[in-house]
Design an enzyme around this catalytic site. Structure first.
Site, PDB file in Angstrom:
ATOM      1  N   HIS A 183      18.308  23.494   9.841  1.00 28.78           N
ATOM      2  CA  HIS A 183      18.286  22.031   9.823  1.00 28.78           C
ATOM      3  C   HIS A 183      19.633  21.419  10.202  1.00 28.78           C
ATOM      4  CE1 HIS A 183      19.855  22.347   5.582  1.00 28.78           C
ATOM      5  NE2 HIS A 183      20.481  21.233   5.939  1.00 28.78           N
TER       6      HIS A 183
ATOM      7  N   ASP B   3      14.789  28.422   7.320  1.00 28.70           N
ATOM      8  CA  ASP B   3      15.917  27.511   7.542  1.00 28.70           C
ATOM      9  C   ASP B   3      17.195  28.283   7.880  1.00 28.70           C
ATOM     10  OD1 ASP B   3      17.109  25.054   7.843  1.00 28.70           O
ATOM     11  OD2 ASP B   3      17.639  24.841   5.733  1.00 28.70           O
TER      12      ASP B   3
ATOM     13  N   GLY C 237      26.693  18.588   3.703  1.00 25.71           N
ATOM     14  CA  GLY C 237      27.703  19.233   4.540  1.00 25.71           C
ATOM     15  C   GLY C 237      27.950  20.675   4.163  1.00 25.71           C
TER      16      GLY C 237
ATOM     17  N   SER D 195      25.491  22.677   3.679  1.00 28.52           N
ATOM     18  CA  SER D 195      24.349  23.420   4.212  1.00 28.52           C
ATOM     19  C   SER D 195      24.782  24.428   5.259  1.00 28.52           C
ATOM     20  CB  SER D 195      23.335  22.455   4.828  1.00 28.52           C
ATOM     21  OG  SER D 195      22.706  21.670   3.844  1.00 28.52           O
TER      22      SER D 195
ATOM     23  N   GLY E 200      -3.434  38.635   7.809  1.00 27.58           N
ATOM     24  CA  GLY E 200      -4.631  37.934   8.286  1.00 27.58           C
ATOM     25  C   GLY E 200      -5.630  37.598   7.198  1.00 27.58           C
TER      26      GLY E 200
ATOM     27  N   ILE F  90      -5.288  33.392   0.852  1.00 24.35           N
ATOM     28  CA  ILE F  90      -5.169  33.825  -0.535  1.00 24.35           C
ATOM     29  C   ILE F  90      -5.050  32.639  -1.475  1.00 24.35           C
ATOM     30  CG2 ILE F  90      -4.168  36.072   0.002  1.00 24.35           C
ATOM     31  CD1 ILE F  90      -1.415  34.887  -0.530  1.00 24.35           C
TER      32      ILE F  90
END
Length: 512
Positions: free
Chosen positions: A136, A166, A239, A241, A297, A300
């Site tokens: 981000h 992220d 900042g 992050s 696949g 749940i």
């Protein structure tokens, strides 16, 4: 010395940290009759934290970079004007704000403008020039620059990013600036209460060091499918992050990514991506420029206490398979709706959210053992994983791929507040039930306040199975309920399909 005189000296010797300035030896010497000499031993709970983190910070700070980005966006004439605040009459600030807002320049016509943002990152590989940050921080950026602790600036290239965790991987020219790398540590070895240190760029104040402890582990903050965050009280602000969270050996055990704060500033609740999750993602981004996650696949849902009781399980654990995705790795019937996955590739599945993360961390094409509870018995199945990114291109709606016989004509049956009828052409048209729902019994009405209504059951849904046995008519359901009662079962497990064929399980109390 009298006890009162000793008390006065103790009161005078208390520091602002609440610790007596008088030494233990002084107390023992002045009042030997008060406390036995042998008792003056520093208790275990009085151990101090690190005396200083200066050496550790000095060793690590040059490995942490500030990430600045710019992005071109379209703007309208009034976008950049600061809104005038609402002030009470007679406010002493009225004159100041009048002068400021009356003198705002005319911004002119709309057009593209540059928007800048700041974040943090750290050097992982000095030879290759690899820098790690949050996705981000660099998302939609036209330009990314790494700013080093000595004030140098180097352009950075985005070589891979993963919105689900992220994480983003950047690359700079290692010849453009001397790089000092740090390495990952074992986040799984961290315990609640362990000391940690964060370095980053809060509010643009580069090279900021904060410290705290691990407050909790395994946090799910609903930010993505693989949430398993380390929670810390080390000050993390806007900042920070993308910056590293270090253990006391100077190893990165987390990537700071989020805070909880009503004000936007640190209130001591920050979250870091654990290194054990990050390393696999980073390796894939470096090698392929994208992620290549394993894929089972299946759809749940959690195993509740009621569902566990309906399936004769000793405890509520694992992930209940609500459906199998058409065209997926287990569409051949290896895993079936109603199975409870309790272990995957030798790793226990305690909660539903454990399964997606463990599967995603597994290599594409790997053959793994999957332990399931099927109709009360444990079985081990062999499954070859597909690739999640390929699976995301398939339609999410699946359902039973086998053709089922048409439901037989039957009369309506009322059970637990539900009115049940055969799934015929008229019912399909009335409730707009799609062709993906190939069999079962349609629910034509649900009474308000009934047991079924409390579980979110509504008219137009279709009961496909009861107690993991397929049903074709309302009479099948009545007979199944009678059998469960004869077995002294307290709940009935129903597999229910919506009009698009999406499946889920609900339990209905039958012993009332």
């Amino acid at each position: 010395m009298r006890i009162s005189e000793l008390g006065a000296q103790l009161r005078n010797g208390i520091t602002r940290t609440g610790i007596a300035a008088l030494s233990v030896a002084t107390i023992a010497a002045t009042a030997p009759a008060l406390v036995p000499q042998a008792s003056f031993v520093t208790p275990a709970y009085a151990q101090n934290g690190p005396v200083s983190l200066a050496d550790l910070s000095e060793r690590l700070i040059d490995s942490v970079v500030n990430i600045s980005t710019s992005q071109t966006v379209e703007s309208s004439p009034g976008d950049r004007n600061v809104p005038r605040p609402q002030l009470p009459d007679g406010s002493p600030f009225q004159e100041f704000f009048d002068e400021f807002f009356n003198n705002q320049p005319n911004r002119g016509p709309s057009g593209p403008r540059k928007v800048q943002s700041l974040g943090s990152g750290f050097v992982l590989d000095a030879e290759e020039g690899i820098i790690i940050t949050n996705n981000h921080v660099i998302a939609d950026a036209d330009e990314v620059v790494a700013n080093f602790n000595d004030g140098s600036r180097v352009d950075a290239e985005i070589i891979g990013r993963d919105p689900k965790t992220d994480i983003a991987v950047l690359k700079v020219d290692p010849k453009a600036h001397p790089l000092k790398a740090v390495s990952f540590g074992d986040s799984d070895a961290m315990r609640v209460g362990d000391w940690v240190l964060a370095i980053g760029n809060p509010f643009g104040l580069g090279g900021t060091v904060t410290t705290g402890i691990v407050s909790a582990i395994g946090r799910d903050i609903q930010s993505g499918p693989y949430d398993n965050f380390i929670q810390t009280d080390a000050a993390i602000n806007r900042g920070n992050s993308g910056g590293p969270l270090f253990n006391m050996d100077g190893e990165v055990i987390g990537i700071n990514t989020a805070i909880i704060s009503p004000s936007g500033g640190s209130i001591g609740i920050g979250f870091s991506i654990p290194s054990e999750l990050a390393m696999n993602v980073i390796d894939q981004l470096r090698e392929f420029g994208e992620t290549r996650r394993g894929w089972l696949g299946v759809r749940i849902q959690p195993v509740t206490d009621d569902i566990a009781e309906s399936l004769a399980m000793d405890e509520a654990k694992g992930a209940l398979v609500a459906g199998v995705i058409e065209g997926g790795p287990v569409d051949d019937g290896t895993i079936q709706p109603g199975d409870v996955i309790v272990a995957f590739d030798g790793k226990e599945i305690d909660e539903m959210r454990d399964l997606p993360r463990i599967v995603a961390e597994s290599p594409v094409g790997k053959a793994v053992d999957v332990d399931v509870i099927r109709k009360g018995k444990k079985e081990t199945l062999k499954v070859t994983l597909g690739r999640l990114e390929d699976g995301e291109k398939l339609a999410s709606a699946g359902g039973d791929s086998d053709e089922s016989e048409s439901a037989e004509e039957s009369s309506s049956v009322e059970l637990f507040g539900m009115t049940l009828s055969a799934l015929d052409d008229a019912a399909r048209e009335t409730f707009e039930i799609g062709d993906d729902v190939t069999g079962g019994v349609v629910i034509t009405n649900v009474e308000d306040g009934s047991a079924a209504a409390s579980k979110g059951v509504s008219a137009g849904q279709v009961i496909v199975e009861i107690a993991q046995e397929a049903v074709k008519s309302p009479e099948d359901i009545s007979a199944a309920i009678d059998n469960l009662k004869d077995e002294d079962r307290k709940n009935a497990l129903l597999m229910i399909a919506d009009k698009d064929g999406n499946l889920r399980f609900v339990t209905i109390r039958i012993d009332g």
